[in-house]
Motif scaffolding. Structure first.
Motif, short mmCIF file in Angstrom:
data_model
loop_
_atom_site.label_atom_id
_atom_site.label_comp_id
_atom_site.label_asym_id
_atom_site.label_seq_id
_atom_site.Cartn_x
_atom_site.Cartn_y
_atom_site.Cartn_z
N PRO A 1 0.82 -1.23 0.00
CA PRO A 1 0.00 0.00 0.00
C PRO A 1 0.85 1.27 0.00
O PRO A 1 0.49 2.27 -0.62
N LEU A 2 2.00 1.21 0.69
CA LEU A 2 2.87 2.39 0.76
C LEU A 2 3.42 2.75 -0.62
O LEU A 2 3.39 3.90 -1.05
N PHE A 3 3.93 1.73 -1.33
CA PHE A 3 4.51 2.01 -2.65
C PHE A 3 3.43 2.38 -3.66
O PHE A 3 3.65 3.21 -4.54
N GLN A 4 2.26 1.76 -3.52
CA GLN A 4 1.16 2.14 -4.42
C GLN A 4 0.79 3.60 -4.21
O GLN A 4 0.57 4.34 -5.17
N ALA A 5 0.73 4.00 -2.95
CA ALA A 5 0.38 5.40 -2.65
C ALA A 5 1.44 6.35 -3.21
O ALA A 5 1.13 7.44 -3.70
N THR A 6 2.71 5.91 -3.16
CA THR A 6 3.79 6.75 -3.69
C THR A 6 3.63 6.95 -5.19
O THR A 6 3.81 8.06 -5.71
#
Lengths: 426, 599
Positions: free
Chosen positions: B100-105
């Protein structure tokens, strides 16, 4: 935005926090230890589905950490609460980790270099951790903590190796404890439970006999992430345990110890016996019980299956005493249910299903919150208002109310979230 | 077809529009993480970066000490802008915590979040192959090559949004249903409380006292009914049967037949709470039940206790009562423990003793189920009053012998003959009639005993796998009153997590049915746990069906993207390949396999 304080980051506190946050309330989740997760994080698998405990808990922990409405305050404690429902003020103390939470990525390079070894409390002292440590491998937040009692830099000004190896530059020996205040409309108490001190049961020899262990110690031994990598090795000689005796009601349903039933142990011990068989079908397990209680959903069938398919032998009878032979094999003394004569059984490992008792600091927490406790020291509620404490606006859930299994704790946590939201939004 | 709202309403892309990205050829950036020592300590990270750089469509390959740190994320965002990346691959820890963190980035840099691909080279590589760095590096190289091959075929996906009706329908007007209704109403949500019987109150209506406090059950029922009736947010429909349930989370539409009004009434709700309770098993044929008037169930004894004069105990005629536990429970045909029967038996035994201490009361049991802190004292109280507990085993169950019960006392190791004036059978609670029909209408499962089956036994005890439907009380499993109240409040909280939102949003990873390939065999619907697949008829006249040689109209599957969880079970079972799980499409998986096999 309305705010709520949740005290305790075990499964009950996590569920309450998530349910409140999803209703649009802002949640402060205060946890005393360096990571949320609580007791459930220490379990290997869970009955009656044998789900891996960490595997089902971890996503909820991560959800908590990532939720925009949840603020995690780990390694923190509530010092004082004033005010009333809808308008509480809580003072919170944050202990220094000596690690910058915003920089540390939990990579663990520091712990590889740290020379100071101390007993690992997450594994109940069965192995050692370093003075800088991650509470457990799936910790949330994934941040290291320096134990100020044992770090030689903090105690004697010598070492500082962790600071040298930390590529993120996260070590901060100057960190101080800090206090802050929260304004919240309601408070959820989810402070959990402890285990009765097994050494009070002198007849069972815990502490004197190395191969008499508690059910939670067993849980760490059989866990793949535990000190033996999931191999069921007995403490005295590191040899595999092949014959195991599970001793029920160790401190429970006993006039001199705890009068009440600890609720989870019958099925919990059954599960531990099933896991032993799954690891090695040559193992035989004997569960010595008073009443074999399993009235939760699917529990009775689980017990029946354990007897039928996993060679678990259930023996009706309370264990009178445990002795040991010259090879540290525990000898269990009990009354045979058919012959009604005293019998002895020598086993490789004896596992005590120790009573669940109120958290050690329950009286202090109750005093800070000004909520009533019951005869046993658990938080008092009325059966018809099962999560409301004696103080309006403060609700409770999970094992701080008394022994409960995981689904009961989760249901109570959602109930506490409902009541807390009602108070906070009133 | 989907009720009032079209599920495609409000579907939206995030970041770049689908058209723009679909046209551009892949420009992939690969970021390999050291994770401090965790990956770089075992794998040759520079070699991995070098290998990644040579892969097709890769325009940038680099490494970071910690890709998840603020610096690492900033580097991803900068590279998307500067190198015009339209696909991002991160090779690092685990998608469980970090996807989720990398997707949000990616999203922050203007890239659709589904154009991100995670390659797990820590949890599933460096950590499990710590002792063989060379082989582990080779494996990581393969994994990255597979990830890049899939990334080239990624497509931007859209997430669905649906408006939520801030109203709840609660099925069952017992204590659990009323408690849930009151909690939601106190929050200001509109509630329709639907009860099959002419009166609210459910099982508690037939109780006399509540264990362990001996509070008056009828006081409790009356209090709840008056609170419910006085609450302006709650509509009560009694003598009402559910006829049909349509719709999905946020927008359910129930058709309720009211016997009172003699007509069908529509009920609109964003969520549904099931609180249909349970009933006492009538043990026809056991111990003469049904023929011998001295043989009763606990529920029947309880009703006699309510009608105070009906019981001969008052006049001292009742000399001995024998209670047998586990009648119809813990046996092959009904394997569960009834949970509440031990306490009910104790309660009624204590009440008999209180009326006339000279009445002898025996309870024949297998295991006494009084878990928890306060029930154990209640058990002690029962014994102190002289109630005699005798343990029997299923191998030697109690037998009827005229006016005596013969039982083998396990503790004494001897047979006892106990005379009785009244024989009371403790039977378990069982699901009421109509549960399976209701389950079918709700598209939710029941277990082998007919109790509703929750989404997850441990961590989602109040949810169904179907979104927007919740569960409490003895409909789930026989519950003590405090448990039923807890669960009802809990179900209200779970329902409120939906009702508090104006809209619900679903993942972009959902299944899509290709109508040209679908044969309408319905196997996908059989395996779908979430009730996400519906069928509709295509006909030639509509111009939507163009294959020659087929019948003029046919039924095809369509996935409701709001209900679909993207598990892919339908894609696996589909015999024609019509069902595809987006983000895990057949061509994407094939490309990964080809990349794994060919180096």
């Amino acid at each position: 935005m309305k705010e709520v304080l949740v005290i305790g980051g075990g499964i009950a506190g996590i569920q309450a926090a998530l349910d409140l946050a999803e209703q649009g309330l802002r949640v402060h989740l205060v946890e005393r230890t360096p990571s949320i997760g609580g007791r459930m994080a220490q379990l290997d698998k869970t009955f009656p589905t044998n789900d891996c405990s960490t595997c089902i808990l971890s996503p909820k922990m991560v959800d908590c950490a990532r939720h925009p409405n949840i603020l995690l305050h780990t390694y923190s404690e509530v010092l004082a609460v004033t005010g009333e429902a809808g308008d509480f003020r809580a003072r919170v103390l944050k202990h220094p980790r000596y690690v910058d939470e915003t920089l540390c990525t939990g990579c663990g390079d520091c712990a590889l270099k740290c020379p100071r070894k101390v007993p690992d409390e997450f594994n109940l002292g069965l192995n050692q951790r370093r003075a800088i440590y991650l509470h457990f491998p799936q910790a949330v937040p994934m941040v290291m903590t320096i134990d100020p009692e044992h770090c030689t830099y903090l105690t004697r000004g010598k070492c500082g190796l962790c600071q040298k190896v930390c590529q993120a530059g996260a070590i901060d020996f100057e960190q101080q404890e800090s206090e802050f205040e929260l304004e919240v409309g309601a408070i959820v108490v989810a402070t959990g439970y402890d285990f009765y001190d097994a050494s009070h049961l002198s007849q069972y020899g815990y502490g004197r006999y190395p191969n008499v262990i508690t059910a939670l110690e067993y849980e760490r031994l059989i866990s793949a992430s535990g000190p033996t990598g999931g191999h069921l090795l007995r403490p005295s000689d590191g040899q595999p345990a092949r014959k195991i005796g599970f001793v029920q009601c160790a401190g429970s349903r006993h006039v001199r110890h705890n009068r009440y039933c600890s609720t989870v142990c019958c099925v919990h011990s059954t599960k531990e016996a099933v896991l032993a068989w799954e690891h090695d079908p040559a193992v035989n397990s004997h569960v010595f019980y008073t009443d074999l209680r399993g009235s939760g959903k699917g529990f009775r069938e689980y017990i029946d299956r354990a007897a039928r398919d996993y060679a678990v032998n259930f023996v009706h009878g309370r264990v009178a005493q445990i002795l040991e032979d010259a090879d540290h094999n525990p000898i269990i003394k009990y009354e045979h249910e058919n012959t009604l004569r005293p019998e002895r059984m020598t086993v490789d490992l004896a596992v005590l299903a120790i009573s669940l008792v109120p958290a050690r600091d329950a009286p202090q927490v109750a005093a800070i919150l000004d909520v009533g406790l019951d005869d046993f020291g658990f938080v008092q509620t009325d059966p018809l208002a099962p999560v409301d404490t004696s103080r309006p606006g403060i609700v409770a859930c999970g094992c701080c109310l008394g022994p409960a299994d995981i689904p009961q704790s989760v249901a109570q946590a959602s109930a506490a979230a409902a009541r807390a939201a009602e108070f906070a939004l009133a | 077809m989907y009720g009032r709202l079209d599920p495609t309403r409000g579907r939206r892309g995030v970041g770049h529009g689908p058209e723009e990205e679909a046209d551009s050829s892949p420009r992939i950036g690969v970021f390999v993480c050291h994770c401090g020592h965790n990956i770089a300590g075992y794998l040759d990270v520079p070699a991995l970066v070098e290998a990644a750089r040579k892969l097709p469509n890769v325009v940038l390959a680099t490494d970071n000490l910690f890709t998840c740190s603020d610096a690492g994320l900033a580097e991803i965002r900068a590279a998307i802008a500067e190198q015009a990346l339209n696909r991002v691959v991160v090779a690092s820890c685990t998608p469980r915590t970090h996807e989720p963190l990398f997707q949000a980035t990616c999203e922050e840099a203007g890239l659709n979040r589904y154009l991100f691909e995670f390659v797990n080279i820590r949890d599933q590589c460096s950590w499990v192959h710590m002792n063989d760095g060379v082989a582990a590096t080779n494996k990581a190289r393969d994994l990255i090559r597979m990830g890049v091959a899939k990334a080239a075929l990624l497509e931007p996906l859209v997430e669905s949004e649906l408006a939520v009706q801030p109203a709840a329908a609660i099925i069952g007007g017992g204590i659990a249903g009323m408690t849930a209704a009151l909690s939601l109403a106190r929050r200001g949500f509109a509630v329709t409380l639907i009860e099959r019987e002419p009166h609210l109150g459910g099982l508690a209506r037939s109780l006399h006292r509540l264990y362990p406090t001996h509070a008056d059950a009828q006081d409790l029922v009356a209090r709840h009914i008056s609170e419910v009736s006085d609450n302006p947010h709650i509509d009560v429909l009694t003598s009402a049967e559910i006829r049909e349930i349509r719709g999905y989370i946020g927008n359910y539409e129930l058709t309720v037949y009211s016997r009172q009004f003699g007509m069908d009434l529509p009920v609109q709700a964003g969520v549904i709470v099931v609180a249909t309770g349970a009933v006492e098993l009538k043990p026809a044929g056991s111990y003469g039940y049904g023929q011998d008037p001295r043989v009763l169930t606990q529920g029947e004894l309880e009703r006699l206790l309510v009608e105070k004069e009906a019981l001969p105990a008052a006049s001292g005629e009742l000399r001995s009562v024998v209670i047998i536990q586990c009648v119809g429970a813990r046996e092959p045909s009904r394997s569960y423990c009834g949970r509440t029967c031990c306490l009910t038996a104790m309660k009624n035994a204590i009440l008999l003793k209180e009326r006339n201490p000279k009445t002898e009361v025996h309870i024949l049991y297998r295991d006494i189920e009084v878990h928890g802190t306060h029930f154990e004292d209640y058990y002690g109280q029962a014994r102190d009053m002289g109630i005699i507990f005798t343990r029997y085993t299923p191998q030697q169950p109690p037998q009827l012998d005229g006016s005596r019960v013969i039982v083998h006392d396990e503790m004494l190791g001897a047979k006892l003959g106990i005379p009785f004036d009244m024989l009371v059978l403790s039977t378990p609670m069982v699901p009421p009639t109509g549960v399976r029909q209701l389950a079918q209408m709700l598209k939710v499962p029941v277990d082998e005993h007919g109790f509703f089956l929750e989404a997850h036994v441990k961590l989602r005890p109040l949810d169904f796998a179907t979104d927007g439907v919740y569960l409490c009380g003895s409909a789930h499993w026989p519950a003590h009153l405090d448990e039923a109240i807890s669960q009802a409040l809990g179900a209200a909280a779970r329902a409120a997590t939906i009702l508090s939102k104006e809209q619900v949003r679903s993942s972009g990873v959902v299944s899509i049915a290709d109508e040209r390939l679908c044969r309408g065999c319905e196997r996908c619907a059989e395996v779908c746990e979430f009730g996400a697949i519906e069928f509709h008829v295509l006909d030639r006249a509509g111009g939507r069906y163009d294959q020659p040689g087929q019948p003029a109209s046919r039924t095809v599957a369509r996935v409701n993207p709001v209900l679909c969880k993207g598990c892919g079970a339908c894609a696996v079972i589909c015999p024609t390949g019509a069902m595809q799980a987006s983000h895990f499409r057949g061509d994407q998986i094939t490309a990964m396999i080809q990349a794994a096999l060919g180096d």
